[in-house]
Design a protein around this motif. Sequence first.
Motif, mmCIF file in Angstrom:
data_model
loop_
_atom_site.group_PDB
_atom_site.id
_atom_site.type_symbol
_atom_site.label_atom_id
_atom_site.label_comp_id
_atom_site.label_asym_id
_atom_site.label_seq_id
_atom_site.Cartn_x
_atom_site.Cartn_y
_atom_site.Cartn_z
ATOM 1 N N PHE A 116 31.938 31.378 -10.630
ATOM 2 C CA PHE A 116 30.499 32.097 -10.575
ATOM 3 C C PHE A 116 29.799 30.875 -10.870
ATOM 4 O O PHE A 116 30.642 29.049 -11.285
ATOM 5 C CB PHE A 116 31.098 32.112 -12.237
ATOM 6 N N GLY A 188 18.768 38.266 -10.660
ATOM 7 C CA GLY A 188 19.904 39.225 -9.927
ATOM 8 C C GLY A 188 21.173 38.014 -10.026
ATOM 9 O O GLY A 188 21.244 36.647 -10.094
ATOM 10 N N ILE A 189 21.767 38.702 -8.610
ATOM 11 C CA ILE A 189 23.135 37.793 -7.846
ATOM 12 C C ILE A 189 23.033 37.855 -6.715
ATOM 13 O O ILE A 189 22.548 38.481 -6.315
ATOM 14 C CB ILE A 189 24.148 38.230 -8.915
ATOM 15 N N ALA A 191 26.395 37.786 -4.251
ATOM 16 C CA ALA A 191 28.184 37.999 -4.339
ATOM 17 C C ALA A 191 27.860 38.191 -2.600
ATOM 18 O O ALA A 191 27.564 38.331 -2.294
ATOM 19 C CB ALA A 191 27.951 39.056 -5.013
ATOM 20 N N THR A 204 30.040 34.475 -7.158
ATOM 21 C CA THR A 204 29.566 35.209 -7.972
ATOM 22 C C THR A 204 28.829 34.068 -8.259
ATOM 23 O O THR A 204 28.468 33.979 -9.178
ATOM 24 C CB THR A 204 29.498 36.018 -8.596
ATOM 25 N N TYR A 206 24.786 33.731 -10.132
ATOM 26 C CA TYR A 206 23.092 34.093 -10.571
ATOM 27 C C TYR A 206 22.589 33.272 -10.397
ATOM 28 O O TYR A 206 22.081 31.721 -10.181
ATOM 29 C CB TYR A 206 23.767 33.974 -12.424
ATOM 30 N N ASP A 256 17.679 36.259 -0.622
ATOM 31 C CA ASP A 256 17.626 36.630 -1.349
ATOM 32 C C ASP A 256 16.193 36.282 -2.208
ATOM 33 O O ASP A 256 15.410 37.420 -2.473
ATOM 34 C CB ASP A 256 18.315 36.513 -2.734
ATOM 35 N N LEU A 272 17.609 45.877 5.787
ATOM 36 C CA LEU A 272 18.784 46.397 5.375
ATOM 37 C C LEU A 272 19.752 45.933 5.357
ATOM 38 O O LEU A 272 21.142 45.670 4.204
ATOM 39 C CB LEU A 272 18.321 48.079 6.262
ATOM 40 N N ALA A 275 19.780 43.305 3.067
ATOM 41 C CA ALA A 275 19.416 42.787 1.829
ATOM 42 C C ALA A 275 20.808 44.099 1.057
ATOM 43 O O ALA A 275 21.936 43.638 -0.082
ATOM 44 C CB ALA A 275 18.578 44.597 1.361
ATOM 45 N N HIS A 276 21.852 44.488 1.762
ATOM 46 C CA HIS A 276 22.959 44.875 1.021
ATOM 47 C C HIS A 276 24.310 43.528 1.066
ATOM 48 O O HIS A 276 25.149 43.212 0.714
ATOM 49 C CB HIS A 276 23.530 45.806 2.173
ATOM 50 N N ARG A 279 24.708 41.375 -1.553
ATOM 51 C CA ARG A 279 25.848 42.067 -2.229
ATOM 52 C C ARG A 279 26.523 42.369 -2.180
ATOM 53 O O ARG A 279 26.837 43.356 -2.632
ATOM 54 C CB ARG A 279 25.093 42.486 -3.432
ATOM 55 N N SER A 280 27.870 41.614 -0.919
ATOM 56 C CA SER A 280 28.599 42.475 -0.612
ATOM 57 C C SER A 280 30.088 42.374 -1.849
ATOM 58 O O SER A 280 29.833 41.961 -2.991
ATOM 59 C CB SER A 280 30.047 41.516 0.127
ATOM 60 N N PRO A 282 32.913 43.817 -3.983
ATOM 61 C CA PRO A 282 33.802 42.410 -4.617
ATOM 62 C C PRO A 282 35.425 42.302 -3.529
ATOM 63 O O PRO A 282 35.322 43.208 -3.211
ATOM 64 C CB PRO A 282 34.459 43.414 -5.781
ATOM 65 N N ILE B 189 15.470 46.837 -1.849
ATOM 66 C CA ILE B 189 15.658 48.088 -1.095
ATOM 67 C C ILE B 189 17.127 48.953 -2.684
ATOM 68 O O ILE B 189 17.791 47.613 -3.613
ATOM 69 C CB ILE B 189 16.684 48.276 -0.262
ATOM 70 N N MET B 259 15.219 43.179 -13.615
ATOM 71 C CA MET B 259 16.656 42.190 -12.919
ATOM 72 C C MET B 259 15.531 41.181 -12.731
ATOM 73 O O MET B 259 15.807 40.293 -12.722
ATOM 74 C CB MET B 259 17.502 42.756 -12.463
ATOM 75 N N ARG B 260 14.925 42.007 -11.071
ATOM 76 C CA ARG B 260 14.048 40.796 -10.780
ATOM 77 C C ARG B 260 12.890 39.829 -11.389
ATOM 78 O O ARG B 260 12.841 38.822 -11.112
ATOM 79 C CB ARG B 260 13.361 41.356 -9.982
ATOM 80 N N PRO B 266 21.311 37.995 -17.347
ATOM 81 C CA PRO B 266 23.304 38.169 -17.017
ATOM 82 C C PRO B 266 23.759 38.375 -18.619
ATOM 83 O O PRO B 266 25.136 38.130 -18.494
ATOM 84 C CB PRO B 266 23.033 36.438 -16.863
ATOM 85 N N TYR B 271 24.988 43.694 -16.246
ATOM 86 C CA TYR B 271 25.038 42.573 -15.537
ATOM 87 C C TYR B 271 25.420 42.388 -14.227
ATOM 88 O O TYR B 271 24.335 43.208 -13.211
ATOM 89 C CB TYR B 271 24.171 41.618 -16.279
ATOM 90 N N ALA B 275 23.969 44.906 -11.222
ATOM 91 C CA ALA B 275 23.300 44.203 -9.515
ATOM 92 C C ALA B 275 24.425 45.074 -8.230
ATOM 93 O O ALA B 275 23.096 45.553 -7.734
ATOM 94 C CB ALA B 275 23.432 42.252 -9.477
ATOM 95 N N HIS B 276 25.356 45.111 -8.408
ATOM 96 C CA HIS B 276 26.394 45.695 -7.261
ATOM 97 C C HIS B 276 25.557 47.166 -6.696
ATOM 98 O O HIS B 276 25.657 47.572 -6.033
ATOM 99 C CB HIS B 276 27.255 45.339 -7.272
ATOM 100 N N ARG B 279 22.679 48.015 -4.986
ATOM 101 C CA ARG B 279 22.977 48.551 -3.558
ATOM 102 C C ARG B 279 24.324 49.018 -3.308
ATOM 103 O O ARG B 279 24.798 48.799 -1.956
ATOM 104 C CB ARG B 279 22.936 46.888 -3.009
#
Lengths: 286, 286
Positions: A116, A188-189, A191, A204, A206, A256, A272, A275-276, A279-280, A282, B189, B259-260, B266, B271, B275-276, B279
């Motif tokens: 982290f 936000g985060i 990942a 991850t 922050y 981001d 899109l 954006a996805h 935050r892949s 885990p 998104i 969150m934004r 956190p 959190y 976040a995950h 999306r």
Amino acid sequence: MSLLDHIHTCNRWNPADFEPFVVGGERLGLVRRRFAKALTEGGGDFVRAEDGLHWVTAPADFDARSDAFAAHAADWDRRGLISHRHGERYPVLNAAGEARFLMDRAVAPYFGIRAFGQHLNGYVRRDDGLYLWVGRRSQSRRVAPGKLDHMVAGGLPWGVSLAENLRKECWEEAALPAAIADRARPVGIVAYCRDSDRGLKPDTIYCYDLELPDDISPRCNDDEVESFQLLPATEVMRIVDTSDAFKLNCNLVIIDFLMRHGLIGPEHPDYLALAHGLRSAPAVAQ
Amino acid sequence: MSLLDHIHTCNRWNPADFEPFVVGGERLGLVRRRFAKALTEGGGDFVRAEDGLHWVTAPADFDARSDAFAAHAADWDRRGLISHRHGERYPVLNAAGEARFLMDRAVAPYFGIRAFGQHLNGYVRRDDGLYLWVGRRSQSRRVAPGKLDHMVAGGLPWGVSLAENLRKECWEEAALPAAIADRARPVGIVAYCRDSDRGLKPDTIYCYDLELPDDISPRCNDDEVESFQLLPATEVMRIVDTSDAFKLNCNLVIIDFLMRHGLIGPEHPDYLALAHGLRSAPAVAQ
């Protein structure tokens, strides 16, 4: 090179190259098969089975387990099985997010332990748009020497709160006092999970935004940063879009930032996917 | 009820209840098995196979296919197989994001077609923090009557650009002129996939922030909104955290907003899951 390329780069790994790292019946990470094989050649503490690499002699107690692992890591370091040790310790979490023991930060990737961190976008709002403070890493740094970096960024060691660590990093890296650091806003985060030289790096981060007035500038306070410059956010976007001048994960945190501030909008063909991709999901292990 | 509960509610579906909807060799959606069975009882246009429900008589041409589907939908509507038709048409996309034909907005869930929408967070910045404009939906609306809603929100019909549609919705729902609407900033998104009465709803919502000065207020301009109120963002957070007063998907867009803007930080125990969860990965079909 495109924005999306950076996300792909940070999410490149082949599950077939790794096997679970199991301690006390819990899957705690993912080890490269080649490294698992090397570990089991040394003796009976680590054993490979159908369901992964088991640390069979792991003590049940948290501190005893952390110490025993540190002794193994020192041995691997001596024997050249790992590149180095960092000195800072990260918690090894189980699937429920509970810490099971501590592991040296530089050893964590060898076992696919999620790390982290915190990245801070330092920005200035002017009439002609947003500007971002960008640092350049010292040539002497082990990781990504000379690359562009966030104004402030760092890993999150064990036993330090997010707020505390951010204050510490703001002071050490940019000479910003706590009163300024505390204005940072969590946003936000990001990942990702990536195959690195040392092993698997599921990270991850922050993310924080810190708006600075025109009369406050970051200043190099240690030997980690060579210089700072204030660049138009559109210029930072161009650099990210067309080069690998930034340290790998900074690209994602900047994308981001640019999306949250409307500088990358839905008209972008990869909107899109970006954006996805930020935050892949885990990794398998956690 | 908690913040995370809303994300779970919007992502509840059982893949075993659905089968692929296949047209011209392409998987374009997911159909509830029960509905697929009902469709194939009518005749030979739709046939169930190992790999899903096939529309075997679908014309290859885009317009012809859209018209032929509309004729089927009218027939299903007459026979009570579907609840109603909306009149607005959504594109049916393949895995590469290419439109293959148009489908009535109210029929899309029966075939698990991803719908795209826009939600706008209208907010005011005051010395004591952020305030959010919140609408209350008319009692006469078919979907979520009387529920709290965003200042402006709507589906994205075929052939209208995002900017154009946002202007249209700002005017229709809140009597805000184009000059104000154009100040809205795209901020990312929210995506989810949920089992609804009508079928599967994989939705992608483009989120926007629009900061309004204190002297500009939204005003009801049609019969879709009953009233508007300006609430402290902390109060909106309390409502989302403790109730289902908001229309389902608004909860997610508000959590993203909070969150934004650092109002959910956190230190919140959920959190990372939040976040995950905002999306969630695309559904199987797309």
